[in-house]
Design an enzyme around this catalytic site. Structure first.
Site, PDB file in Angstrom:
ATOM      1  N   LYS A  61       0.853  -1.197   0.000  1.00 38.23           N
ATOM      2  CA  LYS A  61       0.000   0.000   0.000  1.00 38.23           C
ATOM      3  C   LYS A  61       0.884   1.239   0.000  1.00 38.23           C
ATOM      4  O   LYS A  61       1.671   1.458   0.911  1.00 38.23           O
ATOM      5  CB  LYS A  61      -0.917   0.029   1.221  1.00 38.23           C
ATOM      6  CG  LYS A  61      -1.857   1.246   1.222  1.00 38.23           C
ATOM      7  CD  LYS A  61      -2.817   1.207   2.384  1.00 38.23           C
ATOM      8  CE  LYS A  61      -2.231   1.712   3.674  1.00 38.23           C
ATOM      9  NZ  LYS A  61      -2.011   3.196   3.652  1.00 38.23           N
TER      10      LYS A  61
ATOM     11  N   LYS B 287      -7.382   8.137  -1.273  1.00 40.70           N
ATOM     12  CA  LYS B 287      -8.672   8.551  -0.693  1.00 40.70           C
ATOM     13  C   LYS B 287      -9.238   9.817  -1.350  1.00 40.70           C
ATOM     14  O   LYS B 287      -9.534  10.817  -0.676  1.00 40.70           O
ATOM     15  CB  LYS B 287      -8.526   8.777   0.813  1.00 40.70           C
ATOM     16  CG  LYS B 287      -8.069   7.556   1.596  1.00 40.70           C
ATOM     17  CD  LYS B 287      -8.019   7.877   3.086  1.00 40.70           C
ATOM     18  CE  LYS B 287      -7.541   6.701   3.915  1.00 40.70           C
ATOM     19  NZ  LYS B 287      -6.091   6.445   3.753  1.00 40.70           N
TER      20      LYS B 287
ATOM     21  N   ARG C 258       2.292  -0.737  10.849  1.00 41.78           N
ATOM     22  CA  ARG C 258       3.270  -0.726  11.937  1.00 41.78           C
ATOM     23  C   ARG C 258       3.566  -2.091  12.555  1.00 41.78           C
ATOM     24  O   ARG C 258       4.720  -2.319  12.964  1.00 41.78           O
ATOM     25  CB  ARG C 258       2.807   0.280  13.006  1.00 41.78           C
ATOM     26  CG  ARG C 258       3.037   1.732  12.576  1.00 41.78           C
ATOM     27  CD  ARG C 258       2.291   2.725  13.421  1.00 41.78           C
ATOM     28  NE  ARG C 258       0.869   2.746  13.079  1.00 41.78           N
ATOM     29  CZ  ARG C 258      -0.006   3.620  13.598  1.00 41.78           C
ATOM     30  NH1 ARG C 258       0.406   4.510  14.487  1.00 41.78           N
ATOM     31  NH2 ARG C 258      -1.274   3.599  13.229  1.00 41.78           N
TER      32      ARG C 258
END
Length: 236
Positions: free
Chosen positions: A33, A62, A213
């Site tokens: 991503k 987005k 993360r």
């Protein structure tokens, strides 16, 4: 596309990205991503570099604007060799229609999957009620936006894994639920609110999980990726 965990490249430079990818076998094709931080810094060149390395790309920008702007933005993104991208469902049906038209028109070959963000996984009921002034709870809002997205002809939504099973019940079998906010039980939640483990996400019918993360901050990212992939794939 093979349903691998999608790794969120939460980095600002390609040097950091390449250092991170050096932890992985060169022959392994990943689903990556690319978010706003990296794309705004490096633009289409970062997509070309990652595709040349054999990886698939979810371009997470987005888009949320008036229909005409969304159309032209997606027409430009369609020219990139990406496999998935997104808009905000709150932009409305007309905007989502226009975005899909632009993406189809711009695509050189295969049209990327176009999905819409429902409610961010960092959003909770308090934010929905007090800041967005929506009378529904966060889950009901996500369900409503998912149905709007399907009506607009898009391929699926970004949602919490907590909502995936119900969204699948409300939409067609082919409609995708792409779910960020994935954490192992030992991971810190951070700024996320609606989280779920890989195993529970798969049990709740998520089609793809997006993990940042819990992989990117680890000393051994490949080992962390394998752990998540194992939990994700062991549920049939």
């Amino acid at each position: 596309m093979e349903k691998r965990p999608i790794i969120a490249l939460d980095f600002a430079t390609m040097e950091e990205v390449l250092q991170f990818l050096a932890h992985f076998p060169k022959e392994e094709s990943l689903f990556l991503k690319v978010g706003m931080e990296l794309f705004y810094a490096k633009g289409p060149d970062c997509i070309r570099t990652l595709r040349a390395l054999g990886h698939d790309i979810f371009l997470d920008v987005k888009v949320h604007d008036i229909p005409n702007t969304a159309y032209h933005a997606m027409k430009s993104l369609g020219k990139l060799d990406i496999q998935m991208t997104n808009v905000h469902a709150l932009g409305g049906i007309d905007m989502m229609h226009a975005a899909k038209e632009g993406l189809v028109e711009g695509a050189k070959t295969a049209v990327p999957k176009l999905i819409a963000v429902t409610q961010l996984t960092s959003t909770n009921n308090q934010m929905v009620h007090l800041e967005q002034k929506i009378n529904q709870d966060v889950h009901e809002s996500a369900y409503h936006l998912a149905k709007m997205t399907e009506l607009s002809g898009l391929d699926g939504v970004v949602c919490s894994a907590q909502e995936a099973k119900t969204i699948h019940r409300l939409t067609t079998d082919a409609f995708l639920c792409v779910t960020p906010g994935i954490r192992l039980e030992t991971d810190a939640i951070g700024d996320q609110k609606r989280v779920m483990t890989p195993k529970k996400a798969r049990m709740n019918q998520a089609d793809y999980i997006v993990v940042g993360r819990p992989i990117t901050t680890k000393a051994n990212p490949y080992q962390a990726y394998q752990t998540i992939q194992t939990q994700w794939s062991e549920v049939k």
